[in-house]
Write an enzyme that holds these catalytic residues in place. Structure first.
Site, short mmCIF file in Angstrom:
data_model
loop_
_atom_site.label_atom_id
_atom_site.label_comp_id
_atom_site.label_asym_id
_atom_site.label_seq_id
_atom_site.Cartn_x
_atom_site.Cartn_y
_atom_site.Cartn_z
N ARG A 116 0.84 -1.21 0.00
CA ARG A 116 0.00 0.00 0.00
C ARG A 116 0.87 1.25 0.00
O ARG A 116 1.54 1.53 0.98
CB ARG A 116 -0.95 0.00 1.21
CG ARG A 116 -1.85 1.24 1.25
CD ARG A 116 -3.05 1.07 2.17
NE ARG A 116 -2.71 1.04 3.58
CZ ARG A 116 -3.62 1.12 4.56
NH1 ARG A 116 -4.91 1.23 4.27
NH2 ARG A 116 -3.24 1.08 5.83
N ASP A 152 -3.78 3.18 13.81
CA ASP A 152 -2.96 3.81 12.77
C ASP A 152 -3.48 5.21 12.52
O ASP A 152 -4.27 5.74 13.30
CB ASP A 152 -2.90 2.95 11.51
CG ASP A 152 -4.23 2.87 10.77
OD1 ASP A 152 -5.19 3.59 11.11
OD2 ASP A 152 -4.32 2.08 9.80
#
Length: 540
Positions: A169, A453
């Site tokens: 990603r 996150d």
């Protein structure tokens, strides 16, 4: 491929790292420079389009499926390309940053896929950006091991057939990489992450029987998917590999993308591998886009917004229906729990919740789901094994019973829950603790037994901002105001100082994190992304 001309890219304000020359080769930099030349102007136009669309939502407080793409949605004849063998069974995926220990543990975890994250689980220091690339190259060449300096424990890769397939990603379109410039201008972080990884590993992955696979974050429209598709076409020609070798899974983690799922798959159809249902970023996107919409768009505490909330259920059901209609994988959301080594009862309760969540996803037709910790892999695996058996996926379950009206996706007031004072305190606590770690270069952080996150910090600060601007009155009679947020933040800072001690507090970035959280939570001009002002303060 002809020899590249010297790259016009410059590495600026970056301390040299060990082995960075293996990543920043002249040929790799020339490729990134060409990506930048060809595609950054369109990226800039699409970022401007985001602002225009956000202004339109502010004016109308609504969204609808696009009339101009109705023919794509109505055409039942098109499908995405068949999944390659390495991505056909995705029943459990583990996520995490690309530091050396995580790289080994994630590949060894027993999950079918590892989302190797340069985005929300990684603070984009130069060290994380470059050494993350080194670690992936070393993993593919089996030149990776790790010994923990504190415990003395050593880590090494299992045999190749037991390793997870990597889906990488890159950063979202809004982020720059300040350490790589072209004519004095930073190159988009997405092009740096994608370009370096693809250039070094595409052929190597093909030789391993896999391929360059990607997760695409923060996508807001099918036009952004079209840009990625054009990048893939160019990149495959540039290095001389067959078209369609690249595969991309798009995170549907913005409210605007939820209205364009079919169009996103259509734009990427030769390279599409599926869609994923993200949670915190999706809620953050709802707050961001509908922040002028009044009381009916005010979200309750983040933990009260489960995937069974009516508007979240509409989103996930539509995602499964859309993916399977087009032959794509539907990947479910994150189980973020971090098992406690001290409290078996905490683990028991949490494991039951994880199991119920994964049972629901498998029962709804998802082909796989995410976990944040290796201990959760067997739990999620059992949920999907029970439904899939020996089948690699359940794309044959077309979910033709699903029909979602446009208004159902934004029916926030269909959820019978309200913001609480405890929710405000939690948003401040988690926000400060996460931002402090991020400013020290850590993007995936265990806080109160959950792996958090950057999306966590985004929903935390967004909820504080929304509740204050909506004048929410909590159950204890207190009103959400800037003064109350400052009071709660000051109490949390004092509690952290008492908890960790004066020396550790002074060595951290606690005051800086406190100030940044309050800045983005209280500023009348809502920042599009917390990571933009945070990046200005990130050292390294």
């Amino acid at each position: 491929m002809s020899a590249p001309a010297p790259s016009p890219l410059a590495v600026v304000d970056a301390e040299p790292l060990p082995r960075q020359e293996e990543v920043l080769t002249e040929a790799a930099l020339a490729f990134v420079a060409e990506l930048h030349r060809r595609f950054t102007p369109r990226r800039d136009e699409l970022l401007a389009r985001r602002a225009e669309r956000r202004a339109e939502i502010a004016r109308t407080s609504t969204l609808d499926f696009l009339p101009e793409t109705a023919a794509i949605r109505a055409d039942d004849s098109w499908k995405v390309a068949p999944a390659p063998a390495a991505l056909n069974d995705r029943r459990v995926e583990i996520t995490g940053p690309t530091d050396r220990k995580m790289t080994i543990n994630a590949l060894n975890s027993g999950a079918r896929v590892w989302l190797a994250d340069f985005e929300d689980a990684s603070a984009p220091t130069w060290e994380n950006v470059i050494l993350g690339q080194v670690n992936l190259i070393d993993a593919y060449t089996r030149n990776i091991d790790f010994t923990d300096a504190r415990s003395g424990k050593s880590y090494a890769l299992k045999p190749a057939g037991e390793l997870a397939t990597v889906v990488m990603r890159p950063r979202g379109w809004h982020l720059e990489e300040r350490h790589l410039t072209f004519d004095g201008r930073p190159v988009p972080g997405a092009l740096v992450d994608f370009g370096l990884y693809f250039f070094h590993n595409a052929q190597r992955l093909i030789d391993l029987g896999k391929g360059p696979y990607f997760y695409l974050p923060k996508t807001e429209s099918h036009l952004e998917a079209r840009l990625w598709n054009d990048i893939f076409v160019f990149a495959q020609d540039y290095v001389g590999i067959p078209q369609g070798t690249v595969r991309a899974t798009v995170l549907i983690e913005t409210i605007t993308a939820a209205y364009e799922m079919e169009e996103i798959l259509y734009e990427l159809r030769d390279h599409a591998a599926g869609l994923n249902a993200g949670r915190w970023d999706y809620l953050f996107s709802i707050v961001k886009n509908f922040r002028d919409g009044g009381a009916k768009f005010v979200l309750p505490d983040r933990n009260a917004v489960t995937m069974t909330a009516p508007f979240m259920r509409a989103y996930t059901e539509l995602l499964v229906r859309t993916c399977h209609k087009r032959g794509a994988h539907a990947i479910g959301g994150m189980a973020a729990f971090i098992p406690s080594r001290k409290d078996a009862e905490v683990n028991k309760v949490a494991f039951e919740k994880v199991k119920a969540d994964k049972d629901r996803e498998a029962g709804d037709g998802f082909d796989g789901s995410w976990v944040a910790h290796p201990d959760l892999v067997p739990i999620a695996m059992a949920s999907f094994d029970a439904v899939l058996g020996e089948k690699p996926n359940q794309k044959d379950r077309l979910r033709e019973d699903v029909s979602v009206a446009p208004g159902e996706l934004i029916a926030i007031d269909s959820l019978d829950a309200r913001p609480t004072y405890e929710g405000l305190v939690s948003a401040v606590q988690v926000g400060i603790r996460y931002i402090e770690a991020w400013l020290r270069g850590l993007g995936a952080v265990a806080i109160f037994n959950l792996m958090e996150d950057a999306a966590t910090a985004e929903i935390s600060r967004s909820q504080i901002w929304q509740w204050i601007n909506a004048g929410v009155v909590f159950e204890n009679g207190r009103t959400a105001t800037p003064e109350l947020a400052r009071e709660v933040a000051a109490e949390e800072l004092a509690a952290i100082r008492a908890e960790i001690g004066e020396e550790a507090f002074a060595a951290g970035k606690w005051q800086q994190a406190h100030d940044l959280l309050l800045h983005v939570s209280l500023d009348a001009d809502y920042a599009d992304f917390l990571t933009l002002p945070a990046y200005e303060q990130l050292v390294g």
